[in-house]
Write a protein that holds these residues in place. Structure first.
Motif, mmCIF file in Angstrom:
data_model
loop_
_atom_site.group_PDB
_atom_site.id
_atom_site.type_symbol
_atom_site.label_atom_id
_atom_site.label_comp_id
_atom_site.label_asym_id
_atom_site.label_seq_id
_atom_site.Cartn_x
_atom_site.Cartn_y
_atom_site.Cartn_z
ATOM 1 N N UNK A 69 33.771 -20.496 -7.033
ATOM 2 C CA UNK A 69 33.018 -21.424 -7.884
ATOM 3 C C UNK A 69 31.722 -21.846 -7.213
ATOM 4 N N UNK A 70 31.823 -22.160 -5.922
ATOM 5 C CA UNK A 70 30.626 -22.539 -5.168
ATOM 6 C C UNK A 70 29.815 -21.319 -4.751
ATOM 7 N N UNK A 71 30.441 -20.136 -4.823
ATOM 8 C CA UNK A 71 29.801 -18.864 -4.458
ATOM 9 C C UNK A 71 29.342 -18.856 -2.993
ATOM 10 N N UNK A 72 30.235 -19.351 -2.119
ATOM 11 C CA UNK A 72 29.883 -19.371 -0.704
ATOM 12 C C UNK A 72 31.134 -19.539 0.155
ATOM 13 N N UNK A 73 30.974 -19.243 1.439
ATOM 14 C CA UNK A 73 32.028 -19.510 2.407
ATOM 15 C C UNK A 73 32.023 -20.992 2.719
ATOM 16 N N UNK A 74 33.179 -21.636 2.537
ATOM 17 C CA UNK A 74 33.246 -23.077 2.744
ATOM 18 C C UNK A 74 33.899 -23.442 4.074
ATOM 19 N N UNK A 75 34.505 -22.455 4.739
ATOM 20 C CA UNK A 75 35.209 -22.763 5.976
ATOM 21 C C UNK A 75 35.502 -21.470 6.723
ATOM 22 N N UNK A 76 35.467 -21.548 8.053
ATOM 23 C CA UNK A 76 36.019 -20.499 8.909
ATOM 24 C C UNK A 76 37.185 -21.134 9.658
ATOM 25 N N UNK A 77 38.376 -20.577 9.499
ATOM 26 C CA UNK A 77 39.552 -21.164 10.139
ATOM 27 C C UNK A 77 39.347 -21.171 11.655
ATOM 28 N N UNK A 78 39.608 -22.335 12.265
ATOM 29 C CA UNK A 78 39.304 -22.563 13.685
ATOM 30 C C UNK A 78 39.884 -21.483 14.588
ATOM 31 N N UNK A 79 39.061 -21.026 15.509
ATOM 32 C CA UNK A 79 39.398 -20.087 16.582
ATOM 33 C C UNK A 79 39.664 -18.657 16.113
ATOM 34 N N UNK A 80 39.614 -18.412 14.814
ATOM 35 C CA UNK A 80 39.908 -17.055 14.353
ATOM 36 C C UNK A 80 38.758 -16.090 14.588
ATOM 37 N N UNK A 81 37.554 -16.614 14.818
ATOM 38 C CA UNK A 81 36.444 -15.728 15.181
ATOM 39 C C UNK A 81 36.631 -15.228 16.615
ATOM 40 N N UNK A 82 37.025 -16.115 17.512
ATOM 41 C CA UNK A 82 37.271 -15.727 18.905
ATOM 42 C C UNK A 82 38.429 -14.743 18.978
ATOM 43 N N UNK A 83 39.468 -14.992 18.182
ATOM 44 C CA UNK A 83 40.668 -14.151 18.240
ATOM 45 C C UNK A 83 40.562 -12.910 17.350
ATOM 46 N N UNK A 84 39.517 -12.833 16.515
ATOM 47 C CA UNK A 84 39.213 -11.683 15.659
ATOM 48 C C UNK A 84 40.255 -11.485 14.563
ATOM 49 N N UNK A 85 40.034 -12.191 13.456
ATOM 50 C CA UNK A 85 40.990 -12.171 12.347
ATOM 51 C C UNK A 85 40.908 -10.889 11.526
ATOM 52 N N UNK A 86 42.087 -10.312 11.251
ATOM 53 C CA UNK A 86 42.199 -9.142 10.385
ATOM 54 C C UNK A 86 42.478 -9.530 8.943
ATOM 55 N N UNK A 87 42.738 -10.823 8.704
ATOM 56 C CA UNK A 87 43.083 -11.283 7.364
ATOM 57 C C UNK A 87 44.244 -12.255 7.422
ATOM 58 N N UNK A 88 44.686 -12.712 6.267
ATOM 59 C CA UNK A 88 45.692 -13.767 6.219
ATOM 60 C C UNK A 88 46.841 -13.418 5.289
ATOM 61 N N UNK A 89 48.021 -13.940 5.633
ATOM 62 C CA UNK A 89 49.171 -13.978 4.739
ATOM 63 C C UNK A 89 49.305 -15.415 4.261
ATOM 64 N N UNK A 90 49.459 -15.600 2.951
ATOM 65 C CA UNK A 90 49.543 -16.934 2.369
ATOM 66 C C UNK A 90 50.955 -17.200 1.874
ATOM 67 N N UNK A 91 51.485 -18.381 2.259
ATOM 68 C CA UNK A 91 52.860 -18.742 1.910
ATOM 69 C C UNK A 91 52.817 -20.136 1.269
#
Length: 353
Positions: free
Chosen positions: A64-86
């Motif tokens: 809706x905002x057409x933008x990234x609103x957040x980067x989950x903390x420390x996941x850039x340092x740890x190199x995120x491959x994606x997320x599982x949502x529960x």
């Protein structure tokens, strides 16, 4: 000319296969360094899209905002491959290349401390029946160890060694079985995650070479697989009977597939194919009745996607890439598979009809 009663009955019994007209509705470029990317997931309750952007982190995109609103903390340092949502536990899990997982609250996006699970982690899958998170760890000499964590405590409850050195997609049938693709062996393992054991092994060749992405039609007990193919086996969408392992349908798809989506409301199956840059769409008309509807041209590198189950929008990602010959190229996918990505070209693509 009048239509006979018999002819009319036959027409009414014929599956109503039809062209839908899926197409790109929106594209949003996101600023950042050139970084690899992998999995996409969607929280349909909030319509937030989670992007595995590796060295840029797990980015949360608001359509809706057409933008990234957040980067989950420390996941850039740890190199995120994606997320599982529960959602049932208000829990998200970032799968990180450094062998950690980062739990976070879906409601607030607040992250907890990363948890080290091993030296190499590709992705994880949630089985709602056993309440287990199954982690695909890096392969060893004799196969791959799956680590199972209890949800929501995230305490280890078991390990299972499988012979494959290249495990890929997985999904649960919502009853007792969990299906995992063994890409290097042309097999699918049927796993009882409560007992922590393989209960059946299904061969996918020659219909399906290098099975990659998996989703399960839990009503019909059919396992849908997108297969990359190899040698003389073309890339395919293949359907297995989840009870017997019998191949009940197979059809050619584009090259470089890495994800598959099934929506029971729409009776549609989608495969994203990054090398061919297309999206195959199939219609389901019963456990063993399928038909290709259309193939949408996308962009090079669009290989992973996820659907918002409420809006039926499909979200995918890509970036402008190049195969730098001085670096390792993943030639099993393509001789010219991109290994370098340019800054400010990472793009979120929205598809609908």
């Amino acid at each position: 000319m009048a239509i006979s009663t018999t002819a009319l009955a036959l027409i009414m019994m014929t599956p109503a296969f039809a062209f839908d007209g899926w197409h790109q509705q929106h594209a949003t470029a996101i600023e950042g360094k050139g970084s690899g990317y992998d999995y996409v997931s969607v929280d349909s309750a909030t319509h937030r899209v989670f992007l595995g952007h590796r060295k840029e982190g797990l980015q949360v995109f608001d359509p809706t905002a057409d933008k990234v609103i957040k980067v989950i903390d420390k996941t850039a340092i740890d190199s995120s491959d994606g997320a599982v949502l529960i959602p049932e536990f208000d829990l998200g899990i970032s799968n990180n290349e450094d062998g950690t997982i980062t739990p976070f609250k879906l409601s607030t996006l607040e992250a907890q401390a990363p948890i080290k699970v091993g030296e190499d982690l590709d992705t994880s899958h949630y089985d709602a029946v056993s309440k287990h998170l199954v982690l695909n760890m890096g392969a060893g000499q004799d196969g791959t160890e799956l680590i199972m964590l209890d949800v929501p405590s995230l305490k280890e409850v078991g390990r299972l060694k499988v012979p494959s050195k290249k495990v890929e997609g997985a999904d649960s049938d919502g009853k007792s079985a969990f299906f995992l693709a063994a890409q290097d062996l042309d097999k699918v393992y049927k796993i009882d995650t409560k007992a922590g054991k393989i209960v059946a092994t299904y061969d996918t060749a020659p219909a399906c070479g290098r099975p990659t992405a998996v989703t399960v039609n839990t009503v019909d007990e059919r396992v849908y697989i997108s297969c990359r193919g190899h040698d003389t086996i073309k890339p395919s969408f293949t359907v297995l009977d989840g009870n017997s392992g019998k191949v009940v349908y197979s059809a050619e798809i584009g090259g470089g597939t890495d994800s598959i989506v099934y929506d029971g409301d729409l009776k549609r199956i989608f495969t994203a194919n990054g090398v061919s840059a297309n999206l195959n769409v199939f219609e389901v008309d019963g456990p063993d009745s399928y038909k290709p509807l259309e193939t949408l041209g996308t962009r090079a590198g669009v290989r992973t996607m996820a659907m918002d189950r409420q809006t039926k929008a499909i979200y995918a990602i890509t970036a402008e890439g190049s195969a730098d010959a001085s670096k390792k190229i993943l030639t099993t996918v393509s001789p010219f598979y991109a290994n370098t990505f340019f800054p400010n070209t990472f793009t979120v693509l929205t598809y609908g009809k």
